[in-house]
Design an enzyme around this catalytic site. Structure first.
Site, PDB file in Angstrom:
ATOM      1  N   TYR A 154     -16.700  -1.023  -0.818  1.00  0.00           N
ATOM      2  CA  TYR A 154     -15.268  -0.943  -1.136  1.00  0.00           C
ATOM      3  C   TYR A 154     -15.022  -1.165  -2.626  1.00  0.00           C
ATOM      4  O   TYR A 154     -14.274  -0.415  -3.265  1.00  0.00           O
ATOM      5  CB  TYR A 154     -14.512  -1.980  -0.304  1.00  0.00           C
ATOM      6  CG  TYR A 154     -13.007  -1.894  -0.419  1.00  0.00           C
ATOM      7  CD1 TYR A 154     -12.306  -0.869   0.217  1.00  0.00           C
ATOM      8  CD2 TYR A 154     -12.288  -2.839  -1.140  1.00  0.00           C
ATOM      9  CE1 TYR A 154     -10.920  -0.794   0.123  1.00  0.00           C
ATOM     10  CE2 TYR A 154     -10.909  -2.767  -1.242  1.00  0.00           C
ATOM     11  CZ  TYR A 154     -10.228  -1.745  -0.604  1.00  0.00           C
ATOM     12  OH  TYR A 154      -8.851  -1.666  -0.704  1.00  0.00           O
ATOM     13  N   LYS A 158     -13.435   1.531  -5.336  1.00  0.00           N
ATOM     14  CA  LYS A 158     -12.211   1.269  -6.088  1.00  0.00           C
ATOM     15  C   LYS A 158     -12.468   1.213  -7.595  1.00  0.00           C
ATOM     16  O   LYS A 158     -11.608   1.607  -8.395  1.00  0.00           O
ATOM     17  CB  LYS A 158     -11.562  -0.021  -5.601  1.00  0.00           C
ATOM     18  CG  LYS A 158     -11.057   0.060  -4.163  1.00  0.00           C
ATOM     19  CD  LYS A 158     -10.052   1.179  -3.966  1.00  0.00           C
ATOM     20  CE  LYS A 158      -9.440   1.193  -2.575  1.00  0.00           C
ATOM     21  NZ  LYS A 158      -8.448   2.272  -2.402  1.00  0.00           N
TER      22      LYS A 158
END
Length: 246
Positions: A154, A158
């Site tokens: 994740y 990002k």
């Protein structure tokens, strides 16, 4: 503030995406609600907007699929004639420690969170270039700046969104298109709703403002970046995190 703008919001059936769709509709935008998994929830958002006097349309598209995104954008452009705002909000998590994370868990998160944003920018930017105007807002995360144990996939996705934002901003600026990112901190959504109360309290104690954020607070930031008032802002990452990452 967004009167008669056409706004496409990916992953808009719940959480932050839903809040952005509702708020932009309140400000006069014609909203395209993208979903992949839950048509029922997308219809609920559409109903809420229409009952409040706004305009909303729902479209199914898996942003991780290159061809689906191409067809999605073609259909929207044919129907509405223009795309003024794109909010790349669709995202997933598949948390786990790096040493035991599967290749599929890593790849799937990057396909949706990072490649999905690339796919949508690639196709929407063509229409915005013709218009010589547009606002692109990518949903990053404080985790993409600071990292987080158990979220290597994740965080990588990002961080990639932030790099994509800055590169796209440089490529598109000369044609009146701005590209910015929002990096939310801990926001009260379905994801954080699964956390135990003591965990939430521990998280809140580490945030200078002392509380988790609301999806609406992220929506206000997105609406500002989508507005004419933000026409001289591009390539930036706006943290909406209560001071969590300074």
């Amino acid at each position: 503030m967004l009167k008669d703008k056409t706004a496409v919001i990916t992953g808009a059936s719940r959480g932050i995406g839903r809040a952005i769709a509702v708020h932009m509709a309140e400000l006069g935008a014609q909203v395209v609600i993208n979903y992949n998994g839950s048509e029922e929830k997308a219809k609920e958002v559409q109903k809420e907007i229409i009952e409040a006097g706004g305009r909303a349309h729902i479209y199914k598209c898996n942003v991780a699929d290159f061809k689906e995104c191409e067809n999605f954008v073609k259909e929207i452009t044919a129907k509405f004639g223009r795309i003024d705002i794109l909010v790349n909000n669709a995202g997933i998590t598949k948390d786990g420690l790096l040493m035991s994370m599967s290749e599929e868990a890593f790849d799937q998160v990057l396909r949706v969170n990072l490649k999905g944003a690339f796919h949508m920018i690639r196709f929407v930017s063509r229409q915005m270039l013709k218009q010589k105007s547009g606002r692109i807002i990518n949903m990053a995360s404080v985790v993409g700046v600071s990292g987080n144990a158990g979220q290597a996939n994740y965080a990588a996705s990002k961080a990639g969104v932030i790099g994509l934002t800055k590169s796209a901003a440089k490529e598109l600026a000369s044609r009146g298109i701005t590209v910015n990112a929002i990096a939310p901190g801990y926001i009260s959504t379905d994801m954080t709703g699964q956390l135990k109360d003591e965990v939430k309290a521990q998280i809140a104690s580490a945030i200078p403002l002392g509380t988790l954020g609301d999806p609406e607070q992220v929506a206000y930031a997105a609406a500002f970046l989508a507005s004419d008032q933000a026409s001289y802002i591009t390539g930036q990452v706006l943290h909406v995190d209560g001071g969590m990452v300074m």
